[in-house]
Every structure is written in structure tokens, then in C-alpha cells.
Design a protein around this motif. Structure first.
Motif, mmCIF file in Angstrom:
data_model
loop_
_atom_site.group_PDB
_atom_site.id
_atom_site.type_symbol
_atom_site.label_atom_id
_atom_site.label_comp_id
_atom_site.label_asym_id
_atom_site.label_seq_id
_atom_site.Cartn_x
_atom_site.Cartn_y
_atom_site.Cartn_z
ATOM 1 N N ASN A 35 0.838 -1.181 0.000
ATOM 2 C CA ASN A 35 0.000 0.000 0.000
ATOM 3 C C ASN A 35 0.886 1.249 0.000
ATOM 4 N N LYS A 37 0.998 5.725 -0.659
ATOM 5 C CA LYS A 37 0.313 6.995 -0.850
ATOM 6 C C LYS A 37 0.791 7.524 -2.190
ATOM 7 N N GLU A 45 -4.760 15.153 -6.780
ATOM 8 C CA GLU A 45 -5.340 14.577 -5.570
ATOM 9 C C GLU A 45 -4.442 13.461 -5.053
ATOM 10 N N TYR A 47 -4.222 9.738 -3.117
ATOM 11 C CA TYR A 47 -4.958 8.495 -2.880
ATOM 12 C C TYR A 47 -4.006 7.497 -2.245
ATOM 13 N N THR A 48 -4.579 6.395 -1.786
ATOM 14 C CA THR A 48 -3.743 5.236 -1.477
ATOM 15 C C THR A 48 -3.952 4.255 -2.627
ATOM 16 N N GLU A 50 -4.385 1.231 -2.392
ATOM 17 C CA GLU A 50 -5.473 0.333 -1.975
ATOM 18 C C GLU A 50 -6.831 0.887 -2.425
ATOM 19 N N GLU A 51 -7.025 2.203 -2.334
ATOM 20 C CA GLU A 51 -8.286 2.807 -2.783
ATOM 21 C C GLU A 51 -8.488 2.614 -4.285
ATOM 22 N N LEU A 52 -7.421 2.751 -5.049
ATOM 23 C CA LEU A 52 -7.537 2.636 -6.500
ATOM 24 C C LEU A 52 -7.778 1.205 -6.966
ATOM 25 N N ARG A 54 -9.343 -1.117 -4.952
ATOM 26 C CA ARG A 54 -10.346 -1.675 -4.044
ATOM 27 C C ARG A 54 -11.368 -2.559 -4.757
ATOM 28 N N TRP A 55 -11.787 -2.188 -5.952
ATOM 29 C CA TRP A 55 -12.832 -2.926 -6.653
ATOM 30 C C TRP A 55 -12.271 -3.990 -7.574
#
Length: 67
Positions: A35, A37, A45, A47-48, A50-52, A54-55
Motif C-alpha cells: 500500500n 500513498k 489529488e 490516494y492510497t 489500496e483505494e484505487l 479496491r474494486w
């Protein structure tokens, strides 16, 4: 073939393609394991990774370093 997430380096710029989206990212710091940043260089912006991801990873998933 995409780069493995554990091969990403802080300060480097990468192109992430996933589920039809293309993002130019700069790795800012390592949070833990796989993970990071990251800063989106188009929108500025943060993000992490992991957020990108996630799906899930789509059929078009690719991660490559830009020079």
C-alpha cells in the motif's frame, strides 16, 4: 506485463490502467506492504493504492513506470 506492487519506488512516476481508467501517479510514500500513498498528476489529488484497486483488477490492468 504489469510491475509487481512491491517493486514500486518512492518518487517515481507510473501509469496505472485499470477498468478503463488511466492515471499517471507519483509514489509519495510507502504506507505498508503493498500500500502506497500516491499523487494523481492529472488532478493533483492524493490516494492510497489500496483505494484505487479496491474494486479489483480489470482485464485491462497494467502498471508501468514512466521515464
Amino acid at each position: 506485463m504489469p510491475i509487481a506492487l512491491d517493486n514500486l519506488r518512492v518518487g517515481r512516476i507510473y501509469l496505472l490502467v485499470n477498468q478503463g481508467e488511466r492515471r499517471k501517479l507519483e509514489v509519495v510514500s510507502r504506507i505498508s506492504g503493498e500500500n502506497f500513498k500516491v499523487k494523481d498528476l492529472d488532478t493533483l489529488e492524493y490516494y492510497t493504492l489500496e483505494e484505487l484497486l479496491r474494486w479489483g483488477r480489470g482485464k485491462d490492468y497494467d502498471l508501468e513506470e514512466l521515464r
